[in-house]
Write a protein that holds these residues in place. Structure first.
Motif, short mmCIF file in Angstrom:
data_model
loop_
_atom_site.label_atom_id
_atom_site.label_comp_id
_atom_site.label_asym_id
_atom_site.label_seq_id
_atom_site.Cartn_x
_atom_site.Cartn_y
_atom_site.Cartn_z
N LEU A 15 0.81 -1.23 0.00
CA LEU A 15 0.00 0.00 0.00
C LEU A 15 0.84 1.27 0.00
O LEU A 15 0.30 2.37 0.02
N LEU A 16 2.16 1.12 0.02
CA LEU A 16 2.99 2.31 -0.10
C LEU A 16 3.39 2.48 -1.56
O LEU A 16 3.39 1.51 -2.33
N LYS A 49 0.69 5.80 -8.02
CA LYS A 49 -0.32 5.12 -7.22
C LYS A 49 0.13 4.99 -5.77
O LYS A 49 1.30 4.75 -5.50
N PHE A 50 -0.79 5.19 -4.86
CA PHE A 50 -0.58 5.12 -3.41
C PHE A 50 0.14 6.32 -2.82
O PHE A 50 0.54 6.30 -1.66
N ASP A 82 -0.16 9.63 -1.24
CA ASP A 82 -1.24 10.42 -0.62
C ASP A 82 -1.20 11.89 -1.02
O ASP A 82 -2.23 12.46 -1.40
N ASP A 105 -7.37 4.43 -1.77
CA ASP A 105 -6.35 3.89 -0.86
C ASP A 105 -5.91 4.87 0.21
O ASP A 105 -5.11 4.53 1.07
N VAL A 106 -6.39 6.09 0.18
CA VAL A 106 -5.97 7.06 1.21
C VAL A 106 -6.78 6.81 2.48
O VAL A 106 -7.80 6.12 2.47
#
Lengths: 396, 515
Positions: A73-74, A336-337, A339, B178-179
């Protein structure tokens, strides 16, 4: 157009993090300073005897180990860097200086440290607190952090001269390179540019990952070559776009966009030139370090800067460069991923479309795009939509 | 079914619907006490609805429907409790409920869509949901209100599905899924025009994560459109370093000046120190409860400690005398039970540190842990905050104290500040609390925690600690439903530790639709 004489040479330099020029410089006894983000002022690491390299993980394949340590998820950039570090791919570094910038990069570097991935004697890590607001208080912090965590360690560990005179000299050399890159980049403003976005990306990115002084002669030669270069009579591109967003160090990304028919005329992304390759102007009345830090703080377009002037400025800046470079549309991309850029892409897309009136393609992408059919299709569709708008007589 | 702890199979209470099959029977005295507190909450809700502005607010804002579940929320967190422990829980939750009712009343009175009391609105400073309200301790004539707390934070505590709509709104706008859902939901509320509009100014802060910081930009833009000036406190991230403290203090000075300029009020040291004395006493009580948790007979722990601490530490900050009075009563009850060696469940099998970011839609997971498996959630990451005493008379030091609170606000003190405060401290606490187990929340949208995933596993092996990952998506139970959280534990307990549950009826329960 005729191929640029040194393009292949520059492309080769980007194939490995530990490239020929890095090796040559180390053989000369210079120390290699790894850094990860724009917010570690590059010019401070360009003092006599040291040189900076922005970390990349070219030719990334599997990132299994990076994923084990940081989960899937990173962002892939942080995972790819960790993977490469675990593989031993950054043993050429003598230290690593990272900002406590985005969380993922911070964790990536911390994992490198905890896993003892760099085995060199005396290797050290520094984490900088970088300002999240562009104001006087933020500047005071930035100056103090750069002094304590960049300059003083470089002097202490590597004997670098960190006097004002030495900093001025570094700025002068840095500016010389920036002038060349800016001059080359300015050809993208032409109606039928004599340089492609891909070519420019290669030249510009090389300046982030090689000792700059060792590149300068070839860059200057390339500039002269471009001045004389004749563009094709009919441009092969169907639209001009500004590429905006998060970190792009994958040479295939700009290539893919251009292969899909959109010429990348402006590069507002991390490792691009807007900002990054503008000159730093110094006066004689103020401390040099403060001036350098102010330059980086004010020029930064990082979405983590949170004061509203900066929040609004980032969109206005895209509008300015899109206008200046004649972009028909904007591709807003986000790894992607990531934030920070996830939010910035959402708001930027909306504001640039609704308030500034640009056609905007909003995409997320992996670290290494390779030959992504999905992105290609989306860019092709975007180019067609711009063409249709033009045919229908729309403003943009 | 009776007076003794563990005398009832608690799984039998679940009906598969929104509410439970029946109220829990706890013996005559405790049942009557519990029922009287339930009635008190119902009366409080009725009183709340007697105000015209609140009625307007109730029908104006989609998220207000969640507040119908207040009594159920308290029931969820008092399940299985008896005697003093039941009273401690009610002291906490009932007071928090009252405080939230006051928050809503103030918000709707000032809100331009409801009460539209403009003069009152000029006396309000809008704060983030995850921000230290200590900045308001020196402004006795001002109110500080966080609409985010009401719309998102508390809503999800009350009802797990509360913000799904707002997440859909923000994702339709282009935000990836995904945040972290918390700032995403707050942004969704703004985009959906479901934000109460009031306040003389707003003070935001770079709280826990990149998502929170970036989400604030969306809120700030809206504030500006509504003519509400905004100040952002950029508290340093590497908060353990001395070199950043002066910068942090200056941010606080600048924020105070901003509030003074926007409201015309002057900071009062007298008021500040009066509040901070209470804040210090609250901290002393909390430290006392945590000390008990280091022994064999913990009394105030788990969800009760976590949720109440969040409120007192962050949102109250000594400004409401009722909280310190409740603290005194809680300490008295806890000490009494400690002397009597009272236990919350019949058997304590494992002593666990709860680490990471808790699932907001399932905060009663901790009572479940103790009731189902006899795992004692001794102390949680969110309660392990800044526990030193603050200056009660030195204005210069006080600025640094407020700055320190901002740097070390809940969650932020672990998600920022380097791996030492997130990774290394965990094993130190395991030793201090004599814990043999770590329940590690893996909030899949929390990059700060996920970025240390592998190191947590390696260190747990090195320290011989049993590590159980519990996956969740904070506020989106569509991604990870409640039963999946329980199954993470069930699997480990059965397949790794080969244990049988204390209460098998809780292993699988049908609460997917439950309030």
């Amino acid at each position: 157009m005729k191929d640029l004489k040194h393009l292949y040479y520059f492309e080769r330099l980007l194939e490995d993090a530990d490239n020929d020029l890095v090796r040559q410089a180390r053989q000369q006894g210079r120390k290699c300073i790894g850094s990860i983000c724009y917010q570690i002022p590059e010019v401070l690491m360009e003092l006599e005897g040291v040189f900076p390299v922005r970390l990349r993980a070219p030719r990334t394949g599997s990132i299994e180990m990076g994923t084990y340590y940081m989960t899937s998820l990173l962002c892939e950039y942080s995972r790819a860097l960790l993977e490469r570090a675990i593989e031993g791919g950054y043993q050429f570094l003598d230290c690593l200086i990272a900002p406590d910038g985005c969380t993922m990069i911070n964790r990536c570097v911390e994992n490198m440290e905890l896993l003892k991935t760099m085995s060199g004697e005396g290797f050290f890590y520094k984490y900088l607190e970088v300002p999240m607001k562009a104001d006087d208080n933020g500047l005071a912090l930035y100056v103090s952090e750069c002094r304590r965590k960049v300059l003083e360690p470089l002097a202490e560990k590597f004997g670098a001269d960190i006097s004002d005179a030495a900093l001025r000299k570094a700025v002068e050399q840095h500016n010389r390179l920036c002038r060349v890159i800016t001059e080359i980049g300015n050809f993208r403003k032409e109606k039928n540019p004599r340089i492609t976005g891909y070519e420019f990306h290669i030249l510009c990115m090389a300046t982030y990952v090689c000792p700059k002084d060792m590149l300068l002669d070839k860059l200057e030669e390339t500039l002269e070559e471009i001045k004389e270069r004749k563009p094709d009579e009919k441009s092969p591109f169907r639209a001009r776009v500004a590429l905006v967003g998060s970190e792009i160090d994958d040479v295939d990304m700009v290539k893919l966009v251009e292969d899909s028919g959109a010429l990348v005329v402006a590069d507002r992304f991390c490792l691009g030139s807007l900002p990054g390759r503008e000159e730093i102007s110094l006066n004689d009345s103020e401390d040099v370090l403060t001036q350098i830090c102010r330059h980086y703080m004010m020029a930064s377009m990082c979405p983590r800067q949170m004061n509203m002037e900066k929040v609004n400025r980032r969109k206005a800046y895209v509008n300015e460069i899109a206008g200046e470079y004649g972009a028909d549309g904007i591709i807003f991309e986000q790894m992607k991923f990531c934030d920070p850029w996830a939010y910035e892409r959402m708001t930027g897309t909306h504001i640039l479309r609704e308030e500034y009136g640009y056609p905007v393609l909003s995409i997320d992408r992996p670290y290494a795009v390779g030959n992504s059919g999905q992105i290609r299709t989306r860019v092709q569709a975007f180019v067609e939509s711009i063409e249709i708008k033009k045919l229908q007589g729309g403003d943009r | 079914m009776g007076k003794a702890v563990g005398s009832e199979r608690l799984g039998s209470l679940y009906s598969g619907g929104k509410v439970r099959r029946r109220r829990e029977w706890r013996g005559l005295g405790d049942t009557l006490y519990d029922y009287s507190r339930w009635l008190k909450i119902m009366l409080m809700l009725l009183k709340f609805m007697s105000k015209p502005a609140n009625i307007k607010g109730f029908f104006r804002y989609r998220w207000m429907l969640n507040y119908l579940a207040v009594p159920m929320m308290i029931d969820r967190h008092t399940v299985g409790l008896r005697g003093n422990h039941l009273r401690i829980a009610h002291e906490e939750y009932d007071l928090v409920a009252e405080d939230v009712a006051l928050l809503l009343t103030n918000a709707f009175r000032a809100d331009k869509h409801c009460g539209n009391d403009r003069e009152f609105s000029k006396k309000i400073v809008v704060l983030d949901e995850n921000e230290m309200f200590a900045i308001m301790c020196g402004f006795p004539n001002l109110k500080s209100v966080s609409w985010e707390t009401a719309a998102v934070y508390v809503s999800v505590l009350l009802r797990g599905h509360a913000v799904h709509h707002y997440l859909d709104v923000v994702q339709e706008m282009g935000l990836p899924g995904d945040v972290c859902p918390m700032p995403a939901a707050e942004a969704g509320v703004v985009i959906d025009d479901d934000m109460p509009v009031f306040g003389a100014c707003a003070v935001q802060c770079n709280t826990t994560c990149d998502g929170s910081l970036l989400g604030n930009g969306i809120l700030a833009r809206r504030y500006e459109q509504e003519g509400i000036p905004v100040f952002q406190i950029a508290a340093p991230l590497r908060h353990t370093e001395e070199g950043v403290q002066e910068y942090a203090a200056q941010e606080i000075r600048n924020a105070i000046k901003f509030i003074e300029d926007c409201t015309g009020e002057k900071w009062s040291w007298e008021a500040y120190f009066e509040n901070i004395k209470r804040f210090n006493e609250e901290t002393r009580h909390r430290v006392g409860w945590m000390e008990m948790s280091r022994t064999d007979y913990p009394q105030v722990f788990g969800a009760n400690l976590a949720l109440y601490s969040e409120t007192t530490y962050m949102a109250i900050a000594g400004r409401v005398p009722a909280f310190v009075e409740a603290d005194r009563r809680i300490t008295k009850l806890a000490e009494e039970s400690f002397r009597r060696k009272e236990m919350l469940v019949p058997e304590y099998r494992h002593r666990a540190i709860i680490w990471g970011v808790q699932s907001q839609f399932y905060t009663d997971f901790l009572p479940w842990l103790q009731n189902c498996w006899g795992i004692l959630p001794l102390v949680d990451m969110l309660s392990l905050v800044y526990l030193d005493q603050l200056s009660e008379d030195d204005p210069e030091q006080a600025i640094y104290d407020i700055a320190r609170l901002y740097e070390e606000m809940i969650m932020r003190n672990r998600t920022h500040g380097g791996y030492e405060v997130l990774l290394d401290d965990l094993w130190r606490y395991c030793e201090e609390y004599n814990a043999d187990m770590v329940i590690l929340w893996e909030h899949i949208g929390c990059k700060a925690l996920n970025g240390m995933h592998g190191m947590f596993e390696e260190r747990a092996r090195e320290h011989g600690i049993k590590l159980i990952w519990v996956n969740h998506d904070l506020m989106d139970m569509r991604v990870v439903p409640k039963q999946n959280l329980r199954d993470d534990v069930n699997r480990y307990m059965r397949s790794v530790l080969r244990e049988e549950p204390l209460d098998p009826s809780l292993e699988v329960i049908d609460d997917a639709q439950s309030w």
